[in-house]
Design a protein around this motif. Structure first.
Motif, PDB file in Angstrom:
ATOM      1  N   TRP A  23       0.847  -1.204   0.000  1.00  0.00           N
ATOM      2  CA  TRP A  23       0.000   0.000   0.000  1.00  0.00           C
ATOM      3  C   TRP A  23       0.876   1.245   0.000  1.00  0.00           C
ATOM      4  CZ3 TRP A  23      -0.652   3.676   4.035  1.00  0.00           C
ATOM      5  CH2 TRP A  23      -1.742   4.547   3.874  1.00  0.00           C
ATOM      6  N   CYS A  24       0.562   2.174  -0.863  1.00  0.00           N
ATOM      7  CA  CYS A  24       1.311   3.429  -0.967  1.00  0.00           C
ATOM      8  C   CYS A  24       1.020   4.293   0.253  1.00  0.00           C
ATOM      9  CB  CYS A  24       0.918   4.166  -2.247  1.00  0.00           C
ATOM     10  SG  CYS A  24       1.564   5.853  -2.319  1.00  0.00           S
ATOM     11  N   ALA A  25       2.061   4.600   1.020  1.00  0.00           N
ATOM     12  CA  ALA A  25       1.922   5.450   2.212  1.00  0.00           C
ATOM     13  C   ALA A  25       2.253   6.907   1.919  1.00  0.00           C
ATOM     14  CB  ALA A  25       2.831   4.940   3.321  1.00  0.00           C
ATOM     15  N   CYS A  26       2.932   7.169   0.806  1.00  0.00           N
ATOM     16  CA  CYS A  26       3.381   8.546   0.523  1.00  0.00           C
ATOM     17  C   CYS A  26       2.352   9.338  -0.282  1.00  0.00           C
ATOM     18  CB  CYS A  26       4.720   8.532  -0.209  1.00  0.00           C
ATOM     19  SG  CYS A  26       4.619   8.046  -1.946  1.00  0.00           S
ATOM     20  N   LYS A  30       1.183   6.572  -8.885  1.00  0.00           N
ATOM     21  CA  LYS A  30       0.187   6.743  -9.953  1.00  0.00           C
ATOM     22  C   LYS A  30      -0.689   5.506 -10.062  1.00  0.00           C
ATOM     23  CE  LYS A  30       1.799  10.708 -11.553  1.00  0.00           C
ATOM     24  NZ  LYS A  30       2.163  11.419 -10.337  1.00  0.00           N
ATOM     25  N   ASN A  31      -0.427   4.515  -9.220  1.00  0.00           N
ATOM     26  CA  ASN A  31      -1.167   3.261  -9.240  1.00  0.00           C
ATOM     27  C   ASN A  31      -1.852   3.042  -7.889  1.00  0.00           C
ATOM     28  OD1 ASN A  31      -2.052   0.751 -10.252  1.00  0.00           O
ATOM     29  ND2 ASN A  31      -0.310  -0.299  -9.328  1.00  0.00           N
ATOM     30  N   GLN A  32      -2.557   4.062  -7.396  1.00  0.00           N
ATOM     31  CA  GLN A  32      -3.222   3.974  -6.091  1.00  0.00           C
ATOM     32  C   GLN A  32      -4.214   2.825  -6.046  1.00  0.00           C
ATOM     33  OE1 GLN A  32      -2.553   5.680  -3.335  1.00  0.00           O
ATOM     34  NE2 GLN A  32      -0.939   6.838  -4.396  1.00  0.00           N
ATOM     35  N   PRO A  33      -4.294   2.119  -4.913  1.00  0.00           N
ATOM     36  CA  PRO A  33      -3.664   2.417  -3.629  1.00  0.00           C
ATOM     37  C   PRO A  33      -2.297   1.768  -3.464  1.00  0.00           C
ATOM     38  CG  PRO A  33      -5.145   0.585  -3.340  1.00  0.00           C
ATOM     39  CD  PRO A  33      -5.243   0.985  -4.803  1.00  0.00           C
ATOM     40  N   TYR A  34      -1.729   1.240  -4.533  1.00  0.00           N
ATOM     41  CA  TYR A  34      -0.489   0.477  -4.411  1.00  0.00           C
ATOM     42  C   TYR A  34       0.751   1.312  -4.706  1.00  0.00           C
ATOM     43  CZ  TYR A  34      -4.085  -3.086  -4.995  1.00  0.00           C
ATOM     44  OH  TYR A  34      -5.220  -3.823  -4.879  1.00  0.00           O
ATOM     45  N   CYS A  35       1.843   0.906  -4.122  1.00  0.00           N
ATOM     46  CA  CYS A  35       3.142   1.550  -4.328  1.00  0.00           C
ATOM     47  C   CYS A  35       3.638   1.298  -5.757  1.00  0.00           C
ATOM     48  CB  CYS A  35       4.138   0.962  -3.327  1.00  0.00           C
ATOM     49  SG  CYS A  35       5.831   1.519  -3.543  1.00  0.00           S
TER      50      CYS A  35
END
Ligand code: FES
Length: 78
Positions: A23-26, A30-35
């Protein structure tokens, strides 16, 4: 403390298959919700979660959930 960008003000609901998810925390991916690796200079790192069965997941999109990476309606308090 570094603060994340806010890509969405609501949850991101997806049908997930079993597996490992980052999961993208920052908030920069560009591929939300993933890193997608865009966190390089943010000082933040993705959160890894294992999904053990196929199910719908409400991932946090506002990056403010108390139980990251999952939505707990914290976006309603912003
Ligand atoms: S792109 Fe946001 S944590 Fe990796």
């Amino acid at each position: 403390m570094k603060l994340p960008e806010i890509p969405k003000k609501l949850s991101i609901e997806l049908d997930n298959e079993p597996g490992a998810y980052f999961w993208c925390a920052c908030g920069k991916s560009k591929n939300q919700p993933y890193c997608d690796g865009s966190h390089a200079d943010s000082g933040l790192r993705p959160i890894r979660r294992e999904v053990d069965e196929a199910k719908k997941i409400a991932w946090c999109g506002c990056k403010n959930a108390q139980n990251k990476p999952f939505c707990n309606d914290s976006h309603r308090k912003r």
